[in-house]
Design an enzyme around this catalytic site. Structure first.
Site, PDB file in Angstrom:
ATOM      1  CB  ILE A  61      -1.044   0.299   1.638  1.00 33.13           C
ATOM      2  CG1 ILE A  61      -1.391  -1.505   0.894  1.00 33.13           C
ATOM      3  CG2 ILE A  61      -1.861   1.320   1.642  1.00 33.13           C
ATOM      4  CD1 ILE A  61      -2.469  -1.436   2.051  1.00 33.13           C
ATOM      5  CE1 TYR A 218      -1.262  -5.674  11.910  1.00 38.60           C
ATOM      6  CE2 TYR A 218      -3.482  -6.557  11.797  1.00 38.60           C
ATOM      7  CZ  TYR A 218      -2.503  -5.894  10.668  1.00 38.60           C
ATOM      8  OH  TYR A 218      -2.521  -5.185  10.025  1.00 38.60           O
ATOM      9  CE  LYS A 222      -1.974  -2.329  11.643  1.00 40.18           C
ATOM     10  NZ  LYS A 222      -0.998  -0.876  11.030  1.00 40.18           N
ATOM     11  CB  THR A 255       0.823  -6.503   0.796  1.00 42.47           C
ATOM     12  OG1 THR A 255       0.369  -5.885   2.531  1.00 42.47           O
ATOM     13  CG2 THR A 255      -0.474  -5.366  -0.006  1.00 42.47           C
TER      14      THR A 255
HETATM   15  N1  LIG Z   1      -3.216  -5.470   3.054  1.00 39.51           N
HETATM   16  C1  LIG Z   1      -3.996  -5.486   4.386  1.00 39.51           C
HETATM   17  O1  LIG Z   1      -4.583  -6.163   3.918  1.00 39.51           O
HETATM   18  C2  LIG Z   1      -3.973  -4.378   5.447  1.00 39.51           C
HETATM   19  C3  LIG Z   1      -5.102  -4.389   5.991  1.00 39.51           C
HETATM   20  C4  LIG Z   1      -5.804  -2.755   6.667  1.00 39.51           C
HETATM   21  C5  LIG Z   1      -4.185  -2.320   7.207  1.00 39.51           C
HETATM   22  N2  LIG Z   1      -3.035  -2.657   6.994  1.00 39.51           N
HETATM   23  C6  LIG Z   1      -1.995  -1.345   6.889  1.00 39.51           C
HETATM   24  O2  LIG Z   1      -1.325  -1.075   6.130  1.00 39.51           O
HETATM   25  C7  LIG Z   1      -0.287  -0.761   6.444  1.00 39.51           C
HETATM   26  C8  LIG Z   1       0.808  -1.117   4.975  1.00 39.51           C
HETATM   27  O3  LIG Z   1       0.912  -2.664   4.621  1.00 39.51           O
HETATM   28  P1  LIG Z   1       1.126  -3.518   3.182  1.00 39.51           P
HETATM   29  O4  LIG Z   1      -0.437  -4.334   3.390  1.00 39.51           O
HETATM   30  O5  LIG Z   1       1.389  -2.996   2.232  1.00 39.51           O
HETATM   31  O6  LIG Z   1       1.747  -4.009   4.637  1.00 39.51           O
HETATM   32  P2  LIG Z   1       3.609  -4.765   3.269  1.00 39.51           P
HETATM   33  O7  LIG Z   1       3.280  -4.551   1.741  1.00 39.51           O
HETATM   34  O8  LIG Z   1       4.527  -5.427   3.997  1.00 39.51           O
HETATM   35  O9  LIG Z   1       4.577  -3.545   3.158  1.00 39.51           O
HETATM   36  C9  LIG Z   1       5.207  -3.042   4.069  1.00 39.51           C
HETATM   37  C10 LIG Z   1       6.347  -1.925   4.669  1.00 39.51           C
HETATM   38  O10 LIG Z   1       6.533  -2.180   5.780  1.00 39.51           O
HETATM   39  C11 LIG Z   1       8.115  -1.484   6.169  1.00 39.51           C
HETATM   40  N3  LIG Z   1       8.712  -2.097   7.141  1.00 39.51           N
HETATM   41  C12 LIG Z   1       8.261  -3.326   7.434  1.00 39.51           C
HETATM   42  N4  LIG Z   1       9.030  -3.529   8.947  1.00 39.51           N
HETATM   43  C13 LIG Z   1       9.410  -2.244   9.444  1.00 39.51           C
HETATM   44  C14 LIG Z   1      10.313  -1.608  10.019  1.00 39.51           C
HETATM   45  N5  LIG Z   1      10.684  -2.803  10.743  1.00 39.51           N
HETATM   46  N6  LIG Z   1      10.983  -0.852   9.619  1.00 39.51           N
HETATM   47  C15 LIG Z   1      10.290   0.089   8.722  1.00 39.51           C
HETATM   48  N7  LIG Z   1       9.688  -0.014   8.213  1.00 39.51           N
HETATM   49  C16 LIG Z   1       9.317  -1.799   7.753  1.00 39.51           C
HETATM   50  C17 LIG Z   1       8.511  -2.378   4.833  1.00 39.51           C
HETATM   51  O11 LIG Z   1       9.963  -1.836   4.381  1.00 39.51           O
HETATM   52  P3  LIG Z   1      11.138  -2.384   3.410  1.00 39.51           P
HETATM   53  O12 LIG Z   1      11.193  -2.937   2.421  1.00 39.51           O
HETATM   54  O13 LIG Z   1      12.064  -1.783   3.614  1.00 39.51           O
HETATM   55  O14 LIG Z   1      11.088  -3.590   4.170  1.00 39.51           O
HETATM   56  C18 LIG Z   1       7.108  -2.453   3.690  1.00 39.51           C
HETATM   57  O15 LIG Z   1       7.575  -1.135   2.915  1.00 39.51           O
HETATM   58  C19 LIG Z   1      -0.107  -1.391   7.300  1.00 39.51           C
HETATM   59  O16 LIG Z   1       0.250  -0.496   8.770  1.00 39.51           O
HETATM   60  C20 LIG Z   1      -0.819  -1.935   7.988  1.00 39.51           C
HETATM   61  O17 LIG Z   1      -1.190  -2.726   8.945  1.00 39.51           O
HETATM   62  C21 LIG Z   1      -3.050  -3.274   5.100  1.00 39.51           C
END
Ligand SMILES: NC(=O)c1ccc[n+]([C@@H]2O[C@H](COP(=O)([O-])OP(=O)(O)OC[C@H]3O[C@@H](n4cnc5c(N)ncnc54)[C@H](OP(=O)(O)O)[C@@H]3O)[C@@H](O)[C@H]2O)c1
Ligand SMILES: *[C@@H]1O[C@H](CO)[C@@H](O)[C@H](O)[C@H]1NC(C)=O
Ligand SMILES: *[C@@H]1O[C@H](CO)[C@@H](O)[C@H](O)[C@H]1NC(C)=O
Ligand SMILES: *[C@@H]1O[C@H](CO)[C@@H](O)[C@H](O)[C@H]1NC(C)=O
Ligand SMILES: *[C@@H]1O[C@H](CO)[C@@H](O)[C@H](O)[C@H]1NC(C)=O
Length: 337
Positions: A61, A218, A222, A255
């Site tokens: 995202i 988790y 949130k 993701t």
């Molecule tokens: N996917 C869903 O269904 C969903 C639903 C509701 C809410 N969300 C929320 O949306 C947000 C983004 O999620 P996503 O699905 O896009 O996740 P994702 O694809 O796993 O991406 C996670 C990102 O967070 C970074 N990250 C992880 N650990 C880190 C750390 N220790 N320090 C710095 N950066 C870190 C990663 O950076 P690196 O590339 O450097 O590792 C990556 O860019 C999250 O807060 C998640 O809880 C997602």
């Protein structure tokens, strides 16, 4: 630990597990019924001159949020952990948007020291900060302690972002202009509804069998984001600050976030994801909308889902829990920094 206690813990663990997938299915159905709302271009104006920081902007995202901001001429600082991945992403973005200004700042949210360094590096650029998007996150990680000796989901999703926000608050404040007041966007999740009020469970170390529920950690991390959002909103209002802060549920998207989902669920998820989940691009809509739409100029203290203001769960409005979380957060930061 007595066998009875162990049994109780086991039931709690299973209960948290079930809740998380029940809410997942419920949200998925709700999202399908709602349909996806994509804000029209006029809702997202040219934002030349604005500067944003997006944590975790290299993937999922966050990456789509960065892309959309760049397409609106926002200068973007991606704060993330993996340097080579960030460089690769920035090269690709520059290829698509040759005049874009996009930079990387190293940030490992598992370390409060790294958060501080990230803030210092950003300040060295001497740029304003108009938008802070607290997006990075991890989900369902096995019990791991961070450099600061805290559980990983609690620190990465909540505590380090809280710290980052407080370190950048003055900068956000001084960057407000008459046309655009600075905004903080906290990416939460609809899964927060099963977050609990037992903060000890997040903060204390676990070493006994069944003591740690990755699902509880988790959903509660949130929930903590929303509690802190509402609490900061009140504090900012009290101090006549112009900075606004809102929380967002981006939508369910397949993701890297799902890498720790148990295999017994994963196969079903992959099937559902293909047909029913939002795409990362769709999920970025709400986040970018809350960040730049003129409709929300000066609007603060809300929770958004599908670009609309939404009620978060009843517990998130509990003021004594908000206060308790704030006190504990401040204590922790004092201890660890
Ligand atoms: N996917 C869903 O269904 C969903 C639903 C509701 C809410 N969300 C929320 O949306 C947000 C983004 O999620 P996503 O699905 O896009 O996740 P994702 O694809 O796993 O991406 C996670 C990102 O967070 C970074 N990250 C992880 N650990 C880190 C750390 N220790 N320090 C710095 N950066 C870190 C990663 O950076 P690196 O590339 O450097 O590792 C990556 O860019 C999250 O807060 C998640 O809880 C997602
Ligand atoms: C971004 O800025 C350039 C000029 O610097 C301008 O031509 C372009 O229209 C702007 N983009 C948007 C989306 O307004
Ligand atoms: C960092 O990203 C690169 C490129 O995407 C990847 O090959 C590598 O495995 C990542 N490193 C870590 C430690 O995750
Ligand atoms: C969310 O926003 C509030 C207000 O800016 C901030 O205090 C808090 O640290 C943020 N929380 C997270 C986890 O992003
Ligand atoms: C509100 O939060 C406090 C903890 O700070 C808790 O004791 C109380 O039961 C909560 N109230 C409700 C209605 O959940």
């Amino acid at each position: 630990m007595s066998p009875i206690r162990r049994l109780v813990l086991l039931f709690e663990l299973i209960w948290c597990f079930i809740q998380m997938y029940v809410i997942g299915v419920y949200i998925l159905i709700r999202e399908m019924v709602q349909g996806h709302y994509s804000p029209p271009d006029k809702e997202l104006p040219d934002s030349t001159g604005l500067v944003a920081m997006v944590t975790g902007g290299t993937e999922g995202i966050g990456l789509e949020v960065v892309r959309k901001l760049i397409s609106k001429n926002v200068t973007v600082f991606i704060a993330s952990m993996n340097k080579s991945k960030a460089e690769k992403v920035i090269n690709e973005l520059k290829y698509d948007y040759p005049t874009s200004q996009v930079y990387h700042i190293p940030l490992d949210l598992r370390s409060l020291k790294s958060v501080k360094e990230c803030m210092n590096q950003f300040l060295e650029y001497g740029r304003p900060l108009n938008i802070l998007i607290n997006n990075a996150g991890v989900m369902l990680t096995p019990y791991t302690l961070t450099t600061d000796g805290l559980e990983e989901q609690f620190q990465v999703n909540y505590l380090s972002h809280y710290y980052l926000t407080s370190l950048l608050l003055d900068k956000l404040e001084s960057s407000c202009s008459p046309d655009y007041t600075s905004r903080i966007v906290n990416v939460s999740s609809a899964a927060h509804v099963f977050g609990g009020k037992n903060l000890d469970k997040l903060i204390s170390k676990c070493d006994g069998l069944f003591e740690y529920s990755p699902h509880y950690a988790y959903t509660t991390s949130k929930l903590a984001i929303i509690l802190a959002t509402y609490n900061l909103h009140k504090q900012l209002k009290g101090s006549n600050s112009r900075v606004t802060v809102n929380a967002v549920h981006p939508g369910i998207v397949n993701t890297g976030l799902y890498r720790n989902v148990h295999w017994s669920i994963k196969w079903l998820m992959i099937f559902l994801a293909k047909h029913l989940f939002k795409t990362p691009k769709e999920a970025s809509d709400s986040v970018v909308f809350v960040a730049i739409t003129p409709q929300l100029e000066g609007v603060s203290g809300g929770y958004y889902d599908n670009c609309k203001s939404f009620q978060s769960c009843a517990l998130s409005y509990n003021q004594s829990l908000q206060e308790e979380l704030k006190c504990r957060t401040k204590d922790l930061l004092q201890q660890k920094t």
